[in-house]
Enzyme design. Structure first.
Site, mmCIF file in Angstrom:
data_model
loop_
_atom_site.group_PDB
_atom_site.id
_atom_site.type_symbol
_atom_site.label_atom_id
_atom_site.label_comp_id
_atom_site.label_asym_id
_atom_site.label_seq_id
_atom_site.Cartn_x
_atom_site.Cartn_y
_atom_site.Cartn_z
ATOM 1 N N GLY A 250 0.845 -1.188 0.000
ATOM 2 C CA GLY A 250 0.000 0.000 0.000
ATOM 3 C C GLY A 250 0.875 1.230 0.000
ATOM 4 O O GLY A 250 2.079 1.156 0.261
ATOM 5 N N ASN B 248 0.902 5.720 4.624
ATOM 6 C CA ASN B 248 -0.296 6.150 5.348
ATOM 7 C C ASN B 248 -1.514 5.274 5.055
ATOM 8 O O ASN B 248 -2.651 5.708 5.225
ATOM 9 C CB ASN B 248 -0.607 7.629 5.052
ATOM 10 C CG ASN B 248 -1.202 8.330 6.246
ATOM 11 O OD1 ASN B 248 -1.359 7.755 7.317
ATOM 12 N ND2 ASN B 248 -1.555 9.581 6.074
ATOM 13 N N SER B 249 -1.279 4.028 4.621
ATOM 14 C CA SER B 249 -2.403 3.135 4.343
ATOM 15 C C SER B 249 -2.702 2.172 5.487
ATOM 16 O O SER B 249 -3.639 1.399 5.408
ATOM 17 C CB SER B 249 -2.152 2.350 3.046
ATOM 18 O OG SER B 249 -1.016 1.523 3.173
ATOM 19 N N LYS C 269 -0.295 -0.021 7.023
ATOM 20 C CA LYS C 269 0.494 -1.250 7.012
ATOM 21 C C LYS C 269 1.058 -1.568 8.397
ATOM 22 O O LYS C 269 0.971 -2.702 8.863
ATOM 23 C CB LYS C 269 1.626 -1.140 5.982
ATOM 24 C CG LYS C 269 1.136 -1.000 4.541
ATOM 25 C CD LYS C 269 2.269 -0.891 3.552
ATOM 26 C CE LYS C 269 3.182 0.284 3.751
ATOM 27 N NZ LYS C 269 2.551 1.604 3.587
ATOM 28 N N GLU D 113 8.418 -3.076 5.850
ATOM 29 C CA GLU D 113 9.333 -2.421 4.911
ATOM 30 C C GLU D 113 9.973 -3.426 3.952
ATOM 31 O O GLU D 113 11.156 -3.344 3.628
ATOM 32 C CB GLU D 113 10.416 -1.638 5.659
ATOM 33 C CG GLU D 113 9.901 -0.620 6.652
ATOM 34 C CD GLU D 113 9.200 0.582 6.032
ATOM 35 O OE1 GLU D 113 9.136 0.692 4.781
ATOM 36 O OE2 GLU D 113 8.704 1.420 6.803
ATOM 37 N N CYS E 26 -3.556 9.979 -5.721
ATOM 38 C CA CYS E 26 -4.092 9.185 -6.827
ATOM 39 C C CYS E 26 -3.293 9.525 -8.088
ATOM 40 O O CYS E 26 -2.491 10.468 -8.099
ATOM 41 C CB CYS E 26 -5.578 9.493 -7.020
ATOM 42 S SG CYS E 26 -5.900 11.162 -7.635
ATOM 43 N N CYS F 177 -3.927 13.248 -9.418
ATOM 44 C CA CYS F 177 -3.276 14.298 -8.622
ATOM 45 C C CYS F 177 -1.751 14.195 -8.719
ATOM 46 O O CYS F 177 -1.053 15.211 -8.762
ATOM 47 C CB CYS F 177 -3.743 14.235 -7.168
ATOM 48 S SG CYS F 177 -5.492 14.694 -6.969
#
Length: 189
Positions: free
Chosen positions: A9, A12-13, A15, A82, A176, A179
């Site tokens: 991901g 900031n998802s 994980k 990581e 995204c 952006c």
């Protein structure tokens, strides 16, 4: 039958919090889990997995001796943070842990760097993983799914530099494609 999982991901998802949750679930059941992380990410100290919500835990350092460490400890599960920073050799050892020791290995990491290029560890994980799962989050600017880890310096997106530069929200934001491309075009103007 054990499997090699690759859960990727953007930054900031969630994980890291997933890793901490998995470890807690195994340990609550009296099972042994080994957690490894890269020595490269030292923002909160070497050998630390830290979630943005403030939960932290010590981890072993992931290196070329991972197979031997797992063999000596005989855990019920191995979890890696990581994973993108791991070499192909280390990823091969993780696959061998699954195949030869029948121990599930769950690897978390980024798929690509700030330029959209794949990391060595991520590439090898895509080649070997039994199961590949995306951990989703939303774009910092809009409501679309984030796909890119965009590096910022002095408030502006940057698209040149070393592949690895450790940082959190101070240096990277999940964007995204639309952006990300807008930021890339603006940086070229």
């Amino acid at each position: 039958m054990a499997k090699l999982y690759y859960r990727y991901g953007t930054m900031n998802s969630g994980k890291s919090i997933d890793i901490l949750k998995i470890a807690n679930n195994y340990e609550e059941q009296g099972k042994k889990v080994l957690i490894f992380t890269s020595a490269i990410d030292d923002r909160h100290g070497v050998g630390k997995i830290t979630s943005r919500v403030g939960i932290q835990r010590d981890a072993l350092l992931l290196d070329e001796t991972v197979y031997d460490k797992v063999l000596a400890e005989k855990p019920d599960c191995v979890v890696i943070d990581e994973g993108q920073f791991a070499s192909s050799e280390i990823i091969d050892q993780l696959a061998a842990i699954v195949d030869e020791q029948d121990i599930p290995v769950i690897v978390y990491g980024l798929m690509t760097d700030f330029q959209g290029d794949m990391f060595e560890g991520s590439k090898r994980l895509l080649e070997l993983a039994d199961r590949i799962e995306e951990i989703k989050t939303i774009c910092w600017y809009c409501k679309s799914k984030a796909r890119f880890n965009t590096r910022f310096k002095d408030g502006k997106a940057v698209f040149t530099g070393e592949q690895i530069e450790i940082g959190g929200n101070d240096k990277y934001l999940p964007l995204c494609r639309k952006c990300y491309m807008r930021e890339k075009l603006a940086s070229q103007a």
